[in-house]
Structures are given as structure tokens and as C-alpha cells.
Enzyme design. Structure first.
Site, PDB file in Angstrom:
ATOM      1  CB  SER A   1      40.081-165.062  23.423  1.00 36.11           C
ATOM      2  OG  SER A   1      40.922-164.001  23.800  1.00 36.11           O
TER       3      SER A   1
ATOM      4  CG  ASP B   1      38.657-161.905  21.546  1.00 37.58           C
ATOM      5  OD1 ASP B   1      37.800-162.803  21.589  1.00 37.58           O
ATOM      6  OD2 ASP B   1      39.513-161.752  22.425  1.00 37.58           O
TER       7      ASP B   1
END
Length: 330
Positions: A38, A211
């Protein structure tokens, strides 16, 4: 001195990593291999492309984080837009700005695809963590792109970063379409844009990529091998004592969903860290800043940078690579 670096996910708080990196670079460290999830994937990517900590600090201080909150016409409908976005487009925001912003920064350094970051042996210096929720698998990019019939060397780095940073329900997921056998399996036609609905007959051929933090928000293990390492791998982790949205009195469905995601992203890996992982990890306080605090002020951004710098300095006061090898890897 060479070192590998692995960065935890952390949303807008990633500027704290730039502070820690700047401190280590001042002490003579140079980055060999880099990995992240991320926001950590963004920092790792910029370092792999040749940016330094001070340059990343400047880039992030000048960034308007609200630009990440790009929306489609549906998502932008007042009041109902966020919920409609989740129902029909699987997210509140498009997530496209992340990709275009990173692509522009990489282009300035002459980097576009993973092949631009590969060593003589054909291995990428950069590893990005993402999650395939369709196949329920952790992805280490670019290596695992082979599963989809995609040539890792020709895949856009910025696209991989977008995958890793696609917080579920917050940013629209990326779809990878498993290709049929062809003479050109690496075509970017394998990247199918996300539609509001997908015909049932095509569902099984597509994977939703989100993610990486939902499976490994702190992949400090990325470069570990059975052999004794020639240089250290430093982990960069964020410590978050901040209050959740629901704890602060927000009980709407969006706050509820975002608290679920924050809990998954921030707590899961901590259960599996061992003493040897903590020994090589720089832990940075986040000063109460939340992962999705996109209205982050310049003052808070600078405070996070300084927190990272100070945490790295404190870490180096007791760090001894030879002792680490004797205690954990001999």
C-alpha cells in the site's frame, strides 16, 4: 553500506517512512532491494526508481492528498454517492489518481515497467504486495504475474502500486483477466477495467486485486532466505494508538466499514512477528493520524516526517548487524 528495506502499509502516514529513510541515508545506507504494501509500496517504488528520502519528503509535502479521492459521477452523488459506489462499483473512490501520480513520478526517472528495475539475473529489485480476493491468494508482484500469463518485465509498475494501495471499499479494485492461450499472453488487454456489473459467464475468468494489507500489511519476510544475509533487511513499521471512527461516535455504515478495514490492515501481521523481526524493525509513532486522513495538514505531515527521522536515529543507536547475525541467523 547496503541494506534491503520493507515498508508497512499506512495510507497518508507514509511520509513518516521518508523521515526514517532520510536518517539512514545520512548514516551511509544505500538501498539494494525494496518491498512494501500500500503506502509502503509507494515509498519502496520511489526509492527503487532512484529517489532519495529528502526528495520523497519534498514530493509528499507538496502533494494534495485530497486528489486521491477521485470519484465517478455515481460516487459523487451527494449523500447517497458513497453507498451507491460500494454497491455498484465496489468502492467509494476510483483510485485512478494513485496510478497516474506514481506513473508520472516514475517517468521522470526513466522507469515505466518492472523490466526497468530488474538486475542482470532478471529479478526485480522491487517487490509489491497485493491480494487476489477472488483466488484468496497473496501476490508478490511482479513475480506472481506469471500466474495470469503476464510477462512480469513488461507490466507497469504504477499499475502494481495501485493494486497494492486499493483499500477495500475505499478504492476501486483492479481486475486481472486470466488470459486464454495466445501468442501474446503479455498484452495489457489482460487488464480489464472494472465495470458496475460483470456477466456471470466472465466472472470465473477475472480476479479482483486489492490492498496487500489484508493478507500481509508488513511483509518483512520478503527477502529472507535460509542462508546468512550479506547485508541487513530493515523493516519500517507504524505504531497506531489513534482512535477509531466508531469510537469517536461515528456510527454510519461507511465509518463502520472503514473501521473494519483499518483493523485488518493494522493488526493482522503483528500476531506473527518474532523477536528477530522486531530487532530489525524501525517502529514509528503515527501521532494519532489515521490511515485515510486525506485532509492531512502540512504541519501534521512534517511532524510525521520528523517522527520517522527520530525513530530511525534511536534505532541506529543500538543496531548491530554482526550481533543480529549471531543472535538470529548463525
Amino acid at each position: 553500506m547496503k541494506a534491503d528495506a520493507v515498508f508497512e502499509g499506512g495510507g497518508v502516514r507514509g511520509i513518516a517512512f521518508a523521515g526514517a529513510v532520510s536518517c539512514l541515508e545520512e548514516h551511509g545506507y544505500e538501498w539494494e532491494r525494496l518491498a512494501g504494501t500500500s503506502a509502503g509500496a509507494i515509498i519502496a517504488t520511489l526509492l527503487a526508481a532512484g529517489y532519495h528520502g529528502l526528495e520523497i519528503h519534498k514530493i509528499l509535502m507538496e502533494l494534495d492528498y485530497t486528489k486521491f479521492l477521485d470519484q465517478t459521477t455515481l460516487q459523487a452523488i451527494p449523500l447517497a454517492g458513497p453507498l451507491l459506489g460500494i454497491i455498484f462499483q465496489k468502492a467509494i473512490h476510483r483510485g485512478r489518481f494513485i496510478e497516474t501520480w506514481v506513473a508520472d513520478l516514475l517517468q521522470r526517472q526513466g522507469v515505466k515497467v518492472f523490466g526497468d528495475l530488474m538486475d542482470a539475473a532478471g529479478s526485480s529489485r522491487l517487490k509489491i504486495i497485493a491480494s487476489d480476493i477472488t483466488r484468496r491468494e497473496l501476490l508478490v508482484l511482479p513475480d506472481d504475474l506469471k500466474r495470469y500469463g503476464i510477462d512480469p518485465a513488461r507490466f507497469p509498475v504504477a499499475k502494481a502500486v495501485r493494486m497494492s494501495a486499493s483499500i477495500p471499499f475505499y478504492f476501486k479494485p483492479v481486475q486481472l483477466k486470466s488470459p486464454a492461450p495466445s501468442k501474446d499472453p503479455v498484452s495489457l488487454k489482460n487488464l480489464a477495467p472494472l465495470k458496475g456489473t460483470v456477466p456471470l459467464k466472465d466472472q470465473s475468468a477475472r480476479s479482483f486485486i486489492v490492498d496487500g494489507g489484508i493478507l500481509s500489511n508488513f511483509p518483512v519476510w520478503t527477502f529472507d532466505t535460509e542462508s546468512t544475509p550479506r547485508w541487513p533487511t530493515f523493516g519500517f513499521q507504524l505504531i497506531s494508538p489513534g482512535q477509531s471512527r466508531t469510537a469517536s461516535g461515528k456510527t454510519d455504515v461507511i465509518s463502520f466499514l472503514l473501521d473494519i478495514i483499518s483493523t485488518m490492515l493494522e493488526e493482522d501481521d503483528r500476531r506473527y512477528l518474532h523477536s528477530e523481526d522486531y530487532e530489525r524493525t524501525i517502529s514509528i509513532p503515527t501521532l494519532g493520524v489515521r490511515t485515510t486522513e486525506f485532509d492531512l495538514s502540512k504541519e501534521k505531515s512534517q511532524a510525521l516526517y520528523e517522527a520517522g527521522y527520530q525513530a530511525a536515529g534511536k534505532f541506529l543507536e543500538s543496531w548491530d548487524f554482526s550481533q543480529y547475525i549471531r543472535d538470529y541467523r548463525s
